[in-house]
Design a protein around this motif. Structure first.
Motif, PDB file in Angstrom:
ATOM      1  N   GLY A   1     -70.213 -35.875 110.476  1.00 31.68           N
ATOM      2  CA  GLY A   1     -70.137 -36.877 109.408  1.00 31.68           C
ATOM      3  C   GLY A   1     -70.760 -36.347 108.123  1.00 31.68           C
ATOM      4  N   VAL A   2     -71.760 -37.083 107.605  1.00 32.53           N
ATOM      5  CA  VAL A   2     -72.392 -36.693 106.336  1.00 32.53           C
ATOM      6  C   VAL A   2     -73.628 -35.846 106.640  1.00 32.53           C
TER       7      VAL A   2
ATOM      8  N   LYS B   1     -75.294 -23.113 105.006  1.00 32.99           N
ATOM      9  CA  LYS B   1     -75.219 -24.505 105.462  1.00 32.99           C
ATOM     10  C   LYS B   1     -73.883 -25.144 105.072  1.00 32.99           C
ATOM     11  N   ILE B   2     -73.484 -24.913 103.809  1.00 31.64           N
ATOM     12  CA  ILE B   2     -72.265 -25.585 103.316  1.00 31.64           C
ATOM     13  C   ILE B   2     -71.030 -25.120 104.088  1.00 31.64           C
ATOM     14  N   ALA B   3     -70.874 -23.804 104.232  1.00 31.53           N
ATOM     15  CA  ALA B   3     -69.601 -23.272 104.762  1.00 31.53           C
ATOM     16  C   ALA B   3     -69.321 -23.770 106.187  1.00 31.53           C
ATOM     17  N   PRO B   4     -70.267 -23.664 107.122  1.00 33.64           N
ATOM     18  CA  PRO B   4     -69.935 -24.170 108.460  1.00 33.64           C
ATOM     19  C   PRO B   4     -69.773 -25.683 108.493  1.00 33.64           C
ATOM     20  N   ALA B   5     -70.562 -26.415 107.693  1.00 28.51           N
ATOM     21  CA  ALA B   5     -70.433 -27.879 107.688  1.00 28.51           C
ATOM     22  C   ALA B   5     -69.034 -28.280 107.231  1.00 28.51           C
ATOM     23  N   LEU B   6     -68.545 -27.638 106.167  1.00 27.02           N
ATOM     24  CA  LEU B   6     -67.210 -27.980 105.657  1.00 27.02           C
ATOM     25  C   LEU B   6     -66.122 -27.503 106.619  1.00 27.02           C
ATOM     26  N   ALA B   7     -66.329 -26.326 107.222  1.00 23.21           N
ATOM     27  CA  ALA B   7     -65.340 -25.825 108.188  1.00 23.21           C
ATOM     28  C   ALA B   7     -65.155 -26.834 109.324  1.00 23.21           C
ATOM     29  N   CYS B   8     -66.261 -27.473 109.711  1.00 27.43           N
ATOM     30  CA  CYS B   8     -66.213 -28.434 110.836  1.00 27.43           C
ATOM     31  C   CYS B   8     -65.640 -29.788 110.422  1.00 27.43           C
ATOM     32  N   GLY B   9     -65.481 -29.999 109.110  1.00 24.44           N
ATOM     33  CA  GLY B   9     -64.931 -31.277 108.658  1.00 24.44           C
ATOM     34  C   GLY B   9     -65.985 -32.291 108.233  1.00 24.44           C
ATOM     35  N   CYS B  10     -67.246 -31.843 108.127  1.00 23.22           N
ATOM     36  CA  CYS B  10     -68.283 -32.737 107.595  1.00 23.22           C
ATOM     37  C   CYS B  10     -68.193 -32.769 106.069  1.00 23.22           C
ATOM     38  N   THR B  11     -68.898 -33.711 105.453  1.00 20.99           N
ATOM     39  CA  THR B  11     -69.104 -33.678 104.012  1.00 20.99           C
ATOM     40  C   THR B  11     -70.600 -33.464 103.771  1.00 20.99           C
ATOM     41  N   VAL B  12     -70.958 -33.028 102.553  1.00 17.52           N
ATOM     42  CA  VAL B  12     -72.306 -32.514 102.338  1.00 17.52           C
ATOM     43  C   VAL B  12     -72.937 -33.105 101.074  1.00 17.52           C
ATOM     44  N   VAL B  13     -74.232 -33.432 101.190  1.00 15.89           N
ATOM     45  CA  VAL B  13     -75.065 -33.663 100.009  1.00 15.89           C
ATOM     46  C   VAL B  13     -76.103 -32.550 100.013  1.00 15.89           C
ATOM     47  N   LEU B  14     -76.023 -31.688  99.010  1.00 13.32           N
ATOM     48  CA  LEU B  14     -76.909 -30.516  98.937  1.00 13.32           C
ATOM     49  C   LEU B  14     -78.033 -30.805  97.955  1.00 13.32           C
ATOM     50  N   LYS B  15     -79.289 -30.656  98.440  1.00 12.42           N
ATOM     51  CA  LYS B  15     -80.437 -30.766  97.528  1.00 12.42           C
ATOM     52  C   LYS B  15     -81.092 -29.394  97.386  1.00 12.42           C
TER      53      LYS B  15
END
Ligand code: NAD
Length: 488
Positions: free
Chosen positions: A152-153, A170-184
């Motif tokens: 999820g998020v 962190k971003i690349a695998p999260a997006l590959a899996c279909g999650c969305t991201v809030v990056l701080k």
């Protein structure tokens, strides 16, 4: 050469990136980000806090529930490849921006950080359509199988020492899996994260899939960790904050991955190739001014070669080119901030008080910029603070050991378990040490390389969970068990 049009000037204002648009913080506040080499402001950055994090999480949730989930897995992979193309097209700009904000030498960013960013993107682009479940024939009266679904998020909180690289881990695998991201991003280095967010939009990622909210840990960071609609926190930073995150995430039982600090031992036995060992030991602690979680900050040396290793290490330390990070020939730039410089110099004072011998370095270089040269302490004892506590600066502690058992005792005798190195010509000894060392990664006859295909992480005060490889795919997905009654 690429245009460097987006490098901010001191007057520029860098807004948050929420739902595909650059927006000021709800509070209207900005904070300056400085060039650590000159102490001059580079830009004013919008200071996100709880209200902005809430907006970013809502955006990430709506993207997750909407357009993003409708894409085929292969399309997510293509978008990651397109982001890699955008990064390549803006390589010079990103190198310059990362160096300005963090003080890292451009040569190192070009050689190490950006290639790792591109490798991470292409590697996880390849994963996107290979995240499979299993058919598990448990019963004759049912079709039973598993599917892996995105969590999820995701809230990603990153430090300032490798902003682009750790961010992409962190971003690349999260997006590959279909999650969305809030990056701080870290408050000291927010600029490249914002630029990556813009490049993701340019690459075609839908609004809300990657939101970037700079701000301080106590406000923006805490709000992200405690937000009830965030499913996972992936964090790299200090053990102190790691503990706070674990507590803060308890509210809705978020999954948490913690990549924390280290005090890693680099062990040199008598039979090692000393030239190679000392060269790697020097770069193992002086690379990135020692601001590396896996820095080989404790150099364990057999007592009979202690003085020779110290002498060779001092020669190497004195030959390191410390200076303007924008000069191509500079090997070491400033520390990231005045606070970090003070921390390092305070530890030098502690080491002297404790009775370790300062063999070289230990002082500020110049009076502008946060420069501290390569520093070597010799004859360090196990219980000294400079042997036990993470300094996160270019300070090597050389400890003598008596034999293999003593080396293992010293190496394992800290609160950390991130990495370790062993130098020996004896293959049996190497395998024995690999077994005994408490570390997430053990290098033998080398020190420091990482690869996104190999698991990365630690235990105890170094955190838990692994990034990279298929471990990251498990981090951002959840198995679903499906049981379909087909009758008899
Ligand atoms: P830090 O823990 O102070 O900050 C890291 C991030 O956490 C920043 O973005 C910060 O704003 C945020 N933060 C701070 N307080 C927070 C809170 N209460 N809640 C939520 N977020 C909060 O660390 P740092 O000084 O930026 O980085 C240095 C540390 O990171 C070192 O200890 C180093 O070893 C570690 N590190 C570990 C790895 C690894 O892979 N294991 C890699 C790089 C750095």
């Amino acid at each position: 050469m690429n245009a460097i049009a987006s490098i901010p000037s001191a007057r520029s204002r860098q807004d948050l990136l929420i739902h595909g648009a650059r927006v000021p913080a709800v509070s209207g506040r900005y904070f300056p980000t400085l060039d650590p080499a000159t102490e001059q402001p580079i830009a004013e950055v919008a200071e996100g806090d709880a209200a902005d994090i809430d907006a970013a999480v809502k955006s990430a949730r709506s993207a997750f529930d909407g357009e993003w989930s409708g894409l085929r897995a292969a399309e997510r992979g293509e978008l990651l490849l397109r982001l890699a193309q955008c990064v390549r097209a803006h390589l010079d700009e990103l190198v310059e921006l990362e160096s300005l904000d963090s003080g890292k030498p451009v040569s190192a960013i070009r050689r190490q950080d950006l290639p790792a960013v591109l490798d991470t993107l292409t590697y996880y682009a390849g994963w996107a359509d290979k995240i499979n479940g299993q058919v598990i024939p448990a019963r004759t009266d049912a079709l039973t199988y598993t599917a892996r679904e995105p969590l999820g998020v995701v809230g990603a909180i990153i430090p300032w020492n490798f902003p682009l690289m750790i961010g992409m881990w962190k971003i690349a695998p999260a997006l590959a899996c279909g999650c969305t991201v809030v990056l701080k991003p870290a408050e000291l280095t927010p600029l490249t994260a914002l630029r990556i967010g813009e490049l993701a939009l340019e690459a075609g990622f839908p609004a809300g899939v990657l939101n970037v909210v700079p701000g301080f840990g106590k406000t923006a960071g805490t709000a992200l960790v405690q937000h009830p609609d965030v499913d996972k926190i992936t964090f790299t930073g200090s053990p102190v904050v790691g503990r706070q995150i674990l507590q803060g995430a308890a509210g809705n039982l978020k999954r948490v991955t913690l990549e924390l600090g280290g005090k890693s031992a680099n062990i040199i036995f008598e039979d090692a190739d000393l030239e190679a060992a000392v060269k790697a030991a020097a770069s193992g602690i002086f690379f990135n001014s020692g601001q590396v979680c896996s820095a080989g900050s404790r150099i364990l040396v057999h007592q009979r070669i202690h003085d020779e290793v110290v002498q060779r290490l001092v020669e190497r330390a004195r030959s390191v080119r410390l200076g303007n990070p924008r000069d191509a020939g500079t090997a070491m730039g400033p520390l990231v901030s005045g606070v970090q410089m003070k921390r390092v110099l305070d530890y030098v004072a502690v080491g002297r008080q404790e009775g370790a011998r300062l063999a070289t370095g230990g002082t500020r270089s110049g009076d502008v910029g946060y420069f501290v040269g390569p520093t070597v302490f010799a004859g360090v004892q196990q219980d000294m603070r400079i042997s036990q506590e993470e300094i996160f600066g270019p300070v090597a502690a050389v400890l003598p050991f008596k034999d293999e058992a003593d080396a293992m005792r010293l190496a394992n005798g800290t609160r950390y378990s991130l990495a370790a190195g062993v130098w020996s010509a004896d293959v049996g000894r190497i395998h024995r040490c690999v077994r005994r060392l408490k570390a997430g990664t053990v290098w033998a006859n080398t020190y420091g390389p990482t690869d996104v295909r190999l698991p990365w992480g630690g235990a105890r005060d170094s955190g838990f969970g692994r990034e990279h490889g298929d471990a990251a795919i498990e981090n951002f997905t959840e198995p679903k068990t499906v049981w379909i009654n087909i009758g008899r």
